[in-house]
Structures are given as structure tokens and as C-alpha cells.
Design a protein around this motif. Sequence first.
Motif, mmCIF file in Angstrom:
data_model
loop_
_atom_site.group_PDB
_atom_site.id
_atom_site.type_symbol
_atom_site.label_atom_id
_atom_site.label_comp_id
_atom_site.label_asym_id
_atom_site.label_seq_id
_atom_site.Cartn_x
_atom_site.Cartn_y
_atom_site.Cartn_z
ATOM 1 N N SER A 56 0.809 -1.216 0.000
ATOM 2 C CA SER A 56 0.000 0.000 0.000
ATOM 3 C C SER A 56 0.845 1.270 0.000
ATOM 4 C CB SER A 56 -0.955 -0.008 1.196
ATOM 5 O OG SER A 56 -0.246 -0.145 2.408
ATOM 6 N N GLU A 57 1.975 1.282 0.732
ATOM 7 C CA GLU A 57 2.747 2.519 0.795
ATOM 8 C C GLU A 57 3.350 2.883 -0.559
ATOM 9 O OE1 GLU A 57 5.734 -0.697 1.898
ATOM 10 O OE2 GLU A 57 3.630 -0.227 2.344
ATOM 11 N N GLU A 60 0.868 5.074 -2.609
ATOM 12 C CA GLU A 60 0.494 6.382 -2.077
ATOM 13 C C GLU A 60 0.908 7.500 -3.021
ATOM 14 O OE1 GLU A 60 1.052 5.160 2.654
ATOM 15 O OE2 GLU A 60 2.406 6.618 1.696
ATOM 16 N N PRO A 65 -1.410 8.969 3.394
ATOM 17 C CA PRO A 65 -1.204 7.562 3.778
ATOM 18 C C PRO A 65 -2.279 6.641 3.203
ATOM 19 C CG PRO A 65 -1.006 9.019 5.673
ATOM 20 C CD PRO A 65 -1.570 9.847 4.563
ATOM 21 N N PHE A 66 -1.849 5.473 2.775
ATOM 22 C CA PHE A 66 -2.755 4.442 2.267
ATOM 23 C C PHE A 66 -2.701 3.289 3.260
ATOM 24 C CE2 PHE A 66 -3.811 1.702 -1.748
ATOM 25 C CZ PHE A 66 -4.889 1.156 -1.095
ATOM 26 N N TYR A 81 -9.166 4.556 -1.505
ATOM 27 C CA TYR A 81 -8.036 5.439 -1.224
ATOM 28 C C TYR A 81 -7.973 6.582 -2.226
ATOM 29 C CZ TYR A 81 -3.264 7.211 -1.177
ATOM 30 O OH TYR A 81 -2.173 8.043 -1.162
ATOM 31 N N TYR A 82 -8.005 6.269 -3.524
ATOM 32 C CA TYR A 82 -7.864 7.329 -4.522
ATOM 33 C C TYR A 82 -9.087 8.241 -4.548
ATOM 34 C CZ TYR A 82 -3.684 4.904 -6.036
ATOM 35 O OH TYR A 82 -2.444 4.326 -6.062
ATOM 36 N N VAL A 85 -8.385 10.615 -1.758
ATOM 37 C CA VAL A 85 -7.365 11.575 -2.169
ATOM 38 C C VAL A 85 -7.971 12.648 -3.064
ATOM 39 C CG1 VAL A 85 -5.295 11.867 -3.586
ATOM 40 C CG2 VAL A 85 -5.421 9.978 -1.964
#
Length: 327
Positions: A56-57, A60, A65-66, A81-82, A85
Motif C-alpha cells: 500500500s505505501e 500512495e 497515507p494508504f 483510497y484514490y 485523495v
Amino acid sequence: MQNEKLDVLIIGGGPIGLACALEARAEGLSYVVIEKGCLVNSLYRYPLNMTFFSTSEKLEIGGVPFVSNNAKPTRPEALEYYRRVAQSPGINIHLFEEVHNVIPNGNGYTINTSKQTYTAAQVVIATGFYDIPNLLNIPGEDLPKVTHYYRDPHFYASQKVVVIGANNSSVDAALETYRKGAQVTMVIREGEIGRRVKYWVKPDIENRIAEGSIQAYFHSQLESISEHHVKIKTPNGVVELENDFVVAATGYQPNFAFLEKVGIALSADEKRYPTYNPLTMETNMPGIYLAGVVCGGMDTHVWFIENSREHAKKIMHHITNKNSYTF
């Protein structure tokens, strides 16, 4: 925005397009992202149960942070996540709007889309490669039973399925449909399962083939497809099999026609590498930049989110410091 000249217009609302937007905002540049589909459209079209190879990192962007349940995130986690963001900082993005052309105007570019016209000093193309499949060019490829975009295994339960290819997409489709009760046959041009297949999956598919649960024809290729059968050209001759569905996981390619229309030079060989300066990501067209997997031409396994997110920083730094580099 039609009357405002932007510093930069970004074509493509995937992870790298979003990374470019975040960097443009950090540099104080006026910008807009134009995406012809939904947010991170390519990821949305990935198989429903897909697990990323990267942790996951490494996915990012913009320092956000993911956090995922496991080290390697799933498609739903990446979409969440996206989306977070894009929405939480208020990224300036226009969805379901397609860019038709990018025309030099003497002081930047005029960009015509399906909805309006923009002017921008610079343009970033971050369009990926997932929209145009590599075709087999064989009889029957256009039948409804054939897909180049595998989504969900349940659809294939109790069906006779041919899967073409031996890399991650093919292997995932073969294993998932097999475990939903499909009778799976793999057609593989090479003599082995692809070396880039995820390390935790590769032994699984090799064992299923070895025990006969999944049939595999190596050094073979599909010759034709009909409504109820397929013909496979093998080293021992042509084999005809009863068949309900074909999953042609043959890979994808960038929109070369669009790149050429914009004026970007492509290499003359089969790789069709676009011309750009790796220090700045600027192409042979002044003020037009490439970002992400589109940079690799037909070498679609060179660039990923984790190693191309840095393109955003290079591009926006160059735009704000135009005299720092020469091309």
C-alpha cells in the motif's frame, strides 16, 4: 474556465493524473484534470477480486497515507483510497469528459473536449494503456462470448472457459473461474507460466495444471472461435474443444493514435516508445509532458504506480523552473 488560460491541463484521472494534480496545486499552478470515464477509471475496470502486487505505501500519492487491511491492498481498497485523495483536498477534476484534440495556438495549447474548450500553457498526458486491448485478429473474436476484460468469476460457474495467456490477469481468471466450478483450459503461447506472475499465486496455478484440474496447452495459440467451439493450434496439431466463453487476457496498449495526433514522435520499432526527456518528462512537443505507464509504449510492464508517481514531481518542477533544463 473556458475563458481562463490554465498553467497546465492534465489528461487522465488515474493515480498518476491525480499525483500530477496534487503536485500542480503544491506548486501554485492553475490546473484541471480531464478524465473520459469515472475517477481512476482503469482501476475501476480491474477484476473485482484483484490484489495488487505492490504494497500500500508504494501506491500512495501526494503524501496521503494508504492504510489497507493487509500488506497488499485489494481493488476496493485502492478505489476507496484514490477517491479519498481526490475528494478530500478538492482536486479540480472533470469526469466523463473526453479530450478530442490538443492544438498548438502559438502561446500554449487549445484543448477541445466532448464538453468544452480550454487553453493551457502546458499539457500532461497520463492516459495509461487499459482502454485498448491487444487483439488476437482471428475469426470469431468479435463474438459476444469473448471478452478482453475479465471481471467476476461467478459469471462463469459451470461453464467451459478458455483463458488465453499466462501472466497475472490470465492466471487470476483461470484460478478464480476454476474455483467457481468452471471447466478451464489455458492457451499459452510460451512454454511456461509467466515469470512476472505474483509469487504467491504462481505455485497455485502450476499445481492445478500439474494435477489436471486446469488443462493447459503450451506453445499454442487460439486459431478460431465459433459459437460453441474453439480451435487451438498446438505443437501436435489443431485441437477443437467445446466452449462457452473465452477470456482473452492478451494485454493492452496506449492510445498511440492520440499521441500521434497530438504530435508526439513514436519509435519506428514494434515497441512504439514515445519521445520524451526522462529528466523532465517533456516530449518533442514543447510544453506537452507524459506521465505514468503511457511512457513505456508497448512495454507495459516497465512503469507502475510505484515507480511513475515521481513523474508528477519532475513535470511540475520543470514547469515552474522552465530554465533549469534544456531538451
